[in-house]
Design a protein around this motif. Structure first.
Motif, mmCIF file in Angstrom:
data_model
loop_
_atom_site.group_PDB
_atom_site.id
_atom_site.type_symbol
_atom_site.label_atom_id
_atom_site.label_comp_id
_atom_site.label_asym_id
_atom_site.label_seq_id
_atom_site.Cartn_x
_atom_site.Cartn_y
_atom_site.Cartn_z
ATOM 1 N N ALA A 134 0.835 -1.205 0.000
ATOM 2 C CA ALA A 134 0.000 0.000 0.000
ATOM 3 C C ALA A 134 0.868 1.252 0.000
ATOM 4 N N GLN A 135 1.928 1.244 0.778
ATOM 5 C CA GLN A 135 2.849 2.387 0.810
ATOM 6 C C GLN A 135 3.628 2.491 -0.495
ATOM 7 N N GLU A 187 -3.690 7.560 -3.119
ATOM 8 C CA GLU A 187 -4.219 7.086 -1.835
ATOM 9 C C GLU A 187 -4.542 5.603 -1.942
ATOM 10 N N THR A 188 -4.121 4.848 -0.941
ATOM 11 C CA THR A 188 -4.361 3.406 -0.909
ATOM 12 C C THR A 188 -4.861 3.003 0.473
ATOM 13 N N GLU A 189 -5.344 1.770 0.558
ATOM 14 C CA GLU A 189 -5.794 1.223 1.839
ATOM 15 C C GLU A 189 -5.465 -0.263 1.854
ATOM 16 N N ALA A 190 -4.785 -0.715 2.890
ATOM 17 C CA ALA A 190 -4.350 -2.111 2.981
ATOM 18 C C ALA A 190 -5.393 -2.969 3.687
ATOM 19 N N TYR A 191 -5.614 -4.157 3.154
ATOM 20 C CA TYR A 191 -6.453 -5.176 3.784
ATOM 21 C C TYR A 191 -5.553 -6.382 4.024
ATOM 22 N N ASP A 194 -7.935 -9.196 9.643
ATOM 23 C CA ASP A 194 -8.322 -7.804 9.418
ATOM 24 C C ASP A 194 -9.849 -7.738 9.320
ATOM 25 N N SER A 225 -11.513 -6.593 6.139
ATOM 26 C CA SER A 225 -11.257 -7.362 4.917
ATOM 27 C C SER A 225 -12.439 -8.259 4.557
ATOM 28 N N ASN A 235 -8.871 -3.194 -6.465
ATOM 29 C CA ASN A 235 -7.875 -3.622 -5.488
ATOM 30 C C ASN A 235 -6.784 -4.406 -6.204
ATOM 31 N N VAL A 264 -4.770 -4.473 -1.693
ATOM 32 C CA VAL A 264 -4.632 -3.033 -1.515
ATOM 33 C C VAL A 264 -5.696 -2.352 -2.367
ATOM 34 N N ARG A 280 -7.664 3.876 -3.529
ATOM 35 C CA ARG A 280 -8.728 4.787 -3.077
ATOM 36 C C ARG A 280 -8.831 6.058 -3.913
#
Length: 136
Positions: free
Chosen positions: A16-17, A39-43, A48, A51, A85, A97, A100
């Motif tokens: 994600a980073q 912009e991202t978001e990790a699952y 989680d 998720s 994703n 990921v 977003r």
């Protein structure tokens, strides 16, 4: 430059980073549309709670998350939005990921038309961000 297969084998938090600032290219109607991921978001797998694979839940909808990293997991939300994703990690470890927000780099009018936005309206990264604000 394409990302290597090894890139997609890392965990969701790292991926994600690392995806921030990368360029996505999609060929549509003979044109290449380019956007920068901002912009991202990790699952992060079965533990989680956010998720789709939480508690090792498998379904027809989320089966893609259980595959080896490097493929897309796209699903419909609210009956109108397709969320994109990137599956990451090893097979059987469902991590992904969410992309977003992106910053268009070209084809702005095509993007507006595709999103059914009037040409005179501003295009926003999301509900609260102006197109020209960088988030990375």
């Amino acid at each position: 430059m394409r990302l290597s297969q090894e890139f997609y084998l890392q965990d969701a938090l790292t991926a994600a980073q690392d995806l921030i600032g990368k360029i996505l290219v999609r060929k549509i109607a003979g044109s290449k549309v380019k956007v920068r991921i901002v912009e991202t978001e990790a699952y992060c797998g079965i533990n989680d709670k956010a998720s789709h694979a939480y508690n090792n839940k498998r379904s027809k909808r989320n089966e893609t998350m259980f595959k080896q990293g490097g493929i897309a997991y796209i699903y419909l939300i609210y009956g109108i939005h397709n969320l994109f994703n990137v599956v990451v990690g090893s097979e059987g470890d469902p991590q992904a990921v969410l992309i977003r927000a992106v910053e268009p780099l070209n084809s702005l009018e095509f993007i507006k038309k595709n999103r059914k936005i009037k040409s005179s309206e501003p295009l926003h990264l999301n509900q609260n961000q102006d197109l020209h604000q960088k988030r990375y």
